[in-house]
Structure formats: C-alpha cells, structure tokens
Write a protein that holds these residues in place. Structure first.
Motif, PDB file in Angstrom:
ATOM      1  N   ILE A   1       0.854  -1.187   0.000  1.00 17.98           N
ATOM      2  CA  ILE A   1       0.000   0.000   0.000  1.00 17.98           C
ATOM      3  C   ILE A   1       0.891   1.238   0.000  1.00 17.98           C
ATOM      4  CG2 ILE A   1      -1.705   1.298   1.330  1.00 17.98           C
ATOM      5  CD1 ILE A   1      -2.567  -1.556   2.405  1.00 17.98           C
ATOM      6  N   SER A   2       0.684   2.110  -0.968  1.00 23.73           N
ATOM      7  CA  SER A   2       1.570   3.263  -1.139  1.00 23.73           C
ATOM      8  C   SER A   2       0.975   4.525  -0.511  1.00 23.73           C
ATOM      9  CB  SER A   2       1.853   3.503  -2.622  1.00 23.73           C
ATOM     10  OG  SER A   2       0.646   3.666  -3.333  1.00 23.73           O
ATOM     11  N   ILE A   3       1.855   5.483  -0.272  1.00 21.85           N
ATOM     12  CA  ILE A   3       1.498   6.735   0.408  1.00 21.85           C
ATOM     13  C   ILE A   3       1.531   7.893  -0.583  1.00 21.85           C
ATOM     14  CG2 ILE A   3       2.210   8.393   2.178  1.00 21.85           C
ATOM     15  CD1 ILE A   3       3.385   5.995   3.709  1.00 21.85           C
ATOM     16  N   GLN A   4       0.460   8.672  -0.586  1.00 26.22           N
ATOM     17  CA  GLN A   4       0.382   9.840  -1.457  1.00 26.22           C
ATOM     18  C   GLN A   4       0.201  11.111  -0.638  1.00 26.22           C
ATOM     19  OE1 GLN A   4      -2.030   9.676  -4.944  1.00 26.22           O
ATOM     20  NE2 GLN A   4      -2.176   7.432  -4.959  1.00 26.22           N
ATOM     21  N   SER A   5       0.546  12.229  -1.263  1.00 26.75           N
ATOM     22  CA  SER A   5       0.224  13.543  -0.729  1.00 26.75           C
ATOM     23  C   SER A   5       0.059  14.473  -1.922  1.00 26.75           C
ATOM     24  CB  SER A   5       1.299  14.045   0.236  1.00 26.75           C
ATOM     25  OG  SER A   5       0.902  15.274   0.828  1.00 26.75           O
ATOM     26  N   MET A   6      -0.124  15.764  -1.618  1.00 25.60           N
ATOM     27  CA  MET A   6      -0.379  16.730  -2.678  1.00 25.60           C
ATOM     28  C   MET A   6       0.351  18.026  -2.368  1.00 25.60           C
ATOM     29  SD  MET A   6      -4.110  17.828  -4.138  1.00 25.60           S
ATOM     30  CE  MET A   6      -4.271  18.784  -5.652  1.00 25.60           C
TER      31      MET A   6
ATOM     32  N   ALA B   1      -8.087  -2.392   7.488  1.00 31.73           N
ATOM     33  CA  ALA B   1      -8.204  -3.561   8.369  1.00 31.73           C
ATOM     34  C   ALA B   1      -9.095  -4.636   7.750  1.00 31.73           C
ATOM     35  CB  ALA B   1      -8.757  -3.138   9.729  1.00 31.73           C
ATOM     36  N   GLU B   2     -10.000  -4.220   6.861  1.00 30.35           N
ATOM     37  CA  GLU B   2     -10.859  -5.168   6.147  1.00 30.35           C
ATOM     38  C   GLU B   2     -10.218  -5.664   4.854  1.00 30.35           C
ATOM     39  OE1 GLU B   2     -14.652  -3.355   5.512  1.00 30.35           O
ATOM     40  OE2 GLU B   2     -14.869  -2.746   7.595  1.00 30.35           O
ATOM     41  N   GLY B   3      -9.015  -5.172   4.553  1.00 32.24           N
ATOM     42  CA  GLY B   3      -8.329  -5.574   3.337  1.00 32.24           C
ATOM     43  C   GLY B   3      -8.653  -4.718   2.136  1.00 32.24           C
ATOM     44  N   ILE B   4      -9.375  -3.605   2.357  1.00 30.98           N
ATOM     45  CA  ILE B   4      -9.773  -2.715   1.266  1.00 30.98           C
ATOM     46  C   ILE B   4      -8.822  -1.525   1.207  1.00 30.98           C
ATOM     47  CG2 ILE B   4     -11.588  -1.169   0.438  1.00 30.98           C
ATOM     48  CD1 ILE B   4     -13.616  -3.023   1.837  1.00 30.98           C
ATOM     49  N   GLY B   5      -8.233  -1.278   0.029  1.00 28.80           N
ATOM     50  CA  GLY B   5      -7.362  -0.114  -0.148  1.00 28.80           C
ATOM     51  C   GLY B   5      -6.000  -0.489  -0.668  1.00 28.80           C
ATOM     52  N   ASP B   6      -5.517   0.308  -1.619  1.00 30.08           N
ATOM     53  CA  ASP B   6      -4.242   0.009  -2.275  1.00 30.08           C
ATOM     54  C   ASP B   6      -3.256   1.164  -2.232  1.00 30.08           C
ATOM     55  OD1 ASP B   6      -5.099  -2.680  -3.558  1.00 30.08           O
ATOM     56  OD2 ASP B   6      -6.696  -1.274  -4.076  1.00 30.08           O
TER      57      ASP B   6
ATOM     58  N   GLU C   1       0.263  -3.113  10.852  1.00 31.41           N
ATOM     59  CA  GLU C   1       1.298  -4.075  10.450  1.00 31.41           C
ATOM     60  C   GLU C   1       1.266  -4.338   8.944  1.00 31.41           C
ATOM     61  OE1 GLU C   1       3.659  -5.377  12.310  1.00 31.41           O
ATOM     62  OE2 GLU C   1       3.007  -4.630  14.254  1.00 31.41           O
ATOM     63  N   LEU C   2       0.769  -3.353   8.170  1.00 33.01           N
ATOM     64  CA  LEU C   2       0.772  -3.503   6.718  1.00 33.01           C
ATOM     65  C   LEU C   2       2.126  -3.126   6.134  1.00 33.01           C
ATOM     66  CD1 LEU C   2      -2.791  -2.092   6.084  1.00 33.01           C
ATOM     67  CD2 LEU C   2      -2.020  -4.400   5.500  1.00 33.01           C
ATOM     68  N   ARG C   3       2.781  -2.155   6.771  1.00 32.97           N
ATOM     69  CA  ARG C   3       4.156  -1.793   6.450  1.00 32.97           C
ATOM     70  C   ARG C   3       4.795  -1.309   7.739  1.00 32.97           C
ATOM     71  NH1 ARG C   3       4.467   1.867   1.074  1.00 32.97           N
ATOM     72  NH2 ARG C   3       6.673   1.412   1.348  1.00 32.97           N
ATOM     73  N   ARG C   4       6.110  -1.356   7.799  1.00 30.53           N
ATOM     74  CA  ARG C   4       6.811  -0.890   8.988  1.00 30.53           C
ATOM     75  C   ARG C   4       7.767   0.235   8.618  1.00 30.53           C
ATOM     76  NH1 ARG C   4       7.919  -3.511  13.908  1.00 30.53           N
ATOM     77  NH2 ARG C   4       5.930  -4.261  14.732  1.00 30.53           N
ATOM     78  N   PHE C   5       7.563   1.397   9.245  1.00 34.16           N
ATOM     79  CA  PHE C   5       8.425   2.546   9.021  1.00 34.16           C
ATOM     80  C   PHE C   5       9.187   2.930  10.279  1.00 34.16           C
ATOM     81  CE2 PHE C   5       4.835   2.897   6.090  1.00 34.16           C
ATOM     82  CZ  PHE C   5       5.507   2.979   4.877  1.00 34.16           C
TER      83      PHE C   5
END
Length: 367
Positions: free
Chosen positions: A23-28, A225-230, A255-259
């Motif tokens: 899952i990637s992180i965006q901003s604007m 948490a429901e597995g929805i979202g990319d 726990e989807l990614r660790r930073f």
C-alpha cells in the motif's frame, strides 16, 4: 494477518498499485503550481519524508504550462495531475510526462472530450484515477439517488468507469471520498462488491492535523483492516509532510508496512516510579536512530513499562521490554527477565538487547 482484497495491478511510473504491491502513500503539493521552483521543492521534501506519489493541482493555463518544468526537475517521483473542468489540462499533463491523471467525473462529463484524454493516455500508458468527491457528484446520479449519498457516490464513479471502458481503457484507479467518515467507509465497501479496480483511500476535507489524524485513522484504518485499499492519502489542512507522517503511522499500526520500531509504552499512572513519558521518548529517539543504521530494528516491538505490574505481561508480547522502579531497570526478552541494571543504565541496556535481537534476524525486506 490482514487478507487484502484482490485487485488488478496498475503501474504508475515504477510503482505498482493494487495486485500484490505494498500500500503506497500519497500527498499533494500546496504551492502555486505555476511556481515551478516552489512546487519542485515541496515535491522533493515530500519524497524525502517518505511520500511515494505526489499529486499536483492544475487549475489554470499557467499551471499547465509549468508541468513540463516540474516533471523535468522532479524526475524520480511518480507525479499525478489533478484535473477539474478542463480536459485539455489533462492532455497537457500527459504530454509533459506526468504519470497519472486524476479527475472528478462530476465536473468532466463530455464524452468527446473524455475520449481525447483517454486516447492520449492509452498511447502513453498513463492511468486515470476516477476521483469522486461527495461535493461534486455526477448531477444525474445525484438526482437519481437523492437521499442516498453513498449510492450516488458509487454510481457517479461507475458511470465514469463504464465510459472509460467503452473507449477500451482499463488502467483505472478509484476513489470515493467524503468528509463524513461513515459515508466514506460505506461507499468503498459498496464499490468493493462491484469492481476489482484498485482503490485510493482518503477522508476528504478532514481538517487540521488533530481532527484529520482521528478521522483518517478511523476511515482509512477501518477499510485497510478489512483488506480494502491500495494507496492512501491523509488530507490535512496544513503541512503536507504531516500527511505522510500520519499515513505511515496508520500503515505501521496495522502491520501492513513498517516505518518505525513498534514501541509499546504504558500510559503512566500512580504506580509509576520512573518518568515513563521521558523514558519512552528517549527510547523512541534512540530506536529511530538505530533503525536508520539497521532496518531490522524497524521490524521489532519494544515495550517500555513504568512499573513491574504490567512489565512482564506486556513484554511477553514484545521482542524486548523494560520495566523500571525502585532505582532498578529490568530487561525482558519475550517476557522472560534476562537482566537487572541500575535505573540510570536501563535505556542503554534496552538498546543493547534490541541490537542483539536484531542481529539474530535475516536482512530486513524493503518496506
């Protein structure tokens, strides 16, 4: 372990969205897009902070003319052109080398103009995000589903998707945003039953950092948490760097990614015999520094307890833990006491044990 919704995979520059991609992180950017230097500075700052996709508003002819210069100076970051009302600006963004187009179907509805953009996007392999916002829905869908905004949001998106598909285009990402958290959650859940396109998650117009952190954590976090979202964007009225920080925290918490190293710290109470707040801050700072040197440390969970009541039990669920009191610091490993040191030495002792545990692990995979 969260089981993610199965979606098709879309490429944005070098980055995968959907499929098995993280899952990637965006901003604007929040600069005047026509100011190339200022916009490029903010793009670079966002990328340094951990933002993986940056969106740029294109509201004017001057902004559209600046896109080629922005692309040239920020050539390593996937860039998205945010288009409203003016399809010709989408074509300008594609010609400038932007990697994705976002538009709102509520204010771009002429099929002929849409096809012009789609044809150019197909030539260049540029995906399109159909970005529905509750504040600007397709008028026909809004009228047909008056009294049911969730369905109006979903149908606005589907109408645009079907139009793109009719032109043979399927490099599509969807977002269904609302400032109402429950409404946003229901819209994404509903759409997840109807399509396998990847989703961009966000609570729009979420407010200042305190309000946005809560709203975004609930809305984005519940769906993840429901597995929805990319891919996700936290919307904050303020510094976009904060958007990246909150997004990373949401992903780490699930726990989807660790930073960062996961620090469990007691909230403090009358039983505490140490400055648990000060100690926890010190431990977090030291772990951040250590994690930059050794990424394996980011994968660990570390407990900081202010007394021996919860120390052993909480530390059982942590890789390494510490409890302090009475001038003594007790170091635990998976709940087992392994060392007692003077209170003044307990942070150093904790960090030493953290490094020992990290050394026993294989090289960390990329986050």
């Amino acid at each position: 372990m969260i089981v993610r919704r199965k979606t098709r995979s879309i490429k944005i520059k070098h980055l995968g969205i959907g499929g098995d991609a993280p899952i990637s992180i965006q901003s604007m950017t929040k600069t005047d897009t026509a100011d190339v230097a200022a916009t490029v500075r903010q793009i670079r700052a966002l990328a340094t902070a951990g933002c993986e996709i940056v969106r740029v508003a294109v509201p004017t002819i001057e902004a559209s003319k600046a896109l080629a210069g922005i692309r040239r100076e920020a050539d390593k970051v996937p860039l998205v052109a945010d288009i409203h009302f003016h399809p010709q600006f989408a074509i300008a963004a594609i010609e400038a080398g932007f990697d994705k187009i976002r538009w709102n179907p509520g204010n771009i509805r002429d099929p002929k103009r849409v096809r012009e953009v789609v044809d150019r996007a197909k030539e260049r392999g540029v995906p399109i995000r159909v970005g529905v916002n509750v504040g600007s829905l397709d008028p026909e869908c809004e009228e047909e589903h008056r009294g049911n905004l969730v369905e109006a949001i979903v149908q606005s998106a589907l109408k645009s998707v079907r139009l793109l598909e009719s032109f043979g285009f399927d490099k599509i990402i969807l977002s269904l945003k609302s400032s109402d958290v429950v409404q946003m959650i229901r819209a994404y859940r509903r759409m997840s039953e109807l399509t396998d396109y990847p989703f961009h998650l966000g609570v729009t117009e979420a407010g200042l950092i305190e309000a946005s952190t809560v709203k975004s954590s609930i809305g984005i976090g519940a769906l993840l948490a429901e597995g929805i979202g990319d891919t996700i964007r936290v919307s904050i009225t303020g510094d976009p760097i904060d958007e990246v920080d909150v997004a990373r925290r949401i992903l780490s918490s699930l726990e989807l990614r660790r930073f960062s190293t996961n620090v469990i710290a007691c909230p403090s109470c009358g039983r505490c015999e140490i400055d648990v707040v000060g100690v926890a801050k010190k431990v977090q700072e030291r772990l951040t520094q250590a994690g930059e040197r050794d990424p394996r440390i980011l994968q660990l969970t570390v407990a900081v307890m202010g007394c021996v009541v919860n120390g052993p039990g909480e530390s059982e669920h942590a890789d390494v833990g510490m409890a302090g009191g009475g001038g003594v610091g007790v170091i635990y490993r998976k709940g087992k006491q392994i060392r007692r040191v003077a209170e003044s030495e307990m942070v150093d002792a904790l960090l030493e044990e953290v490094q020992r545990v990290a050394n026993e692990r294989p090289a960390a995979a990329a986050v």
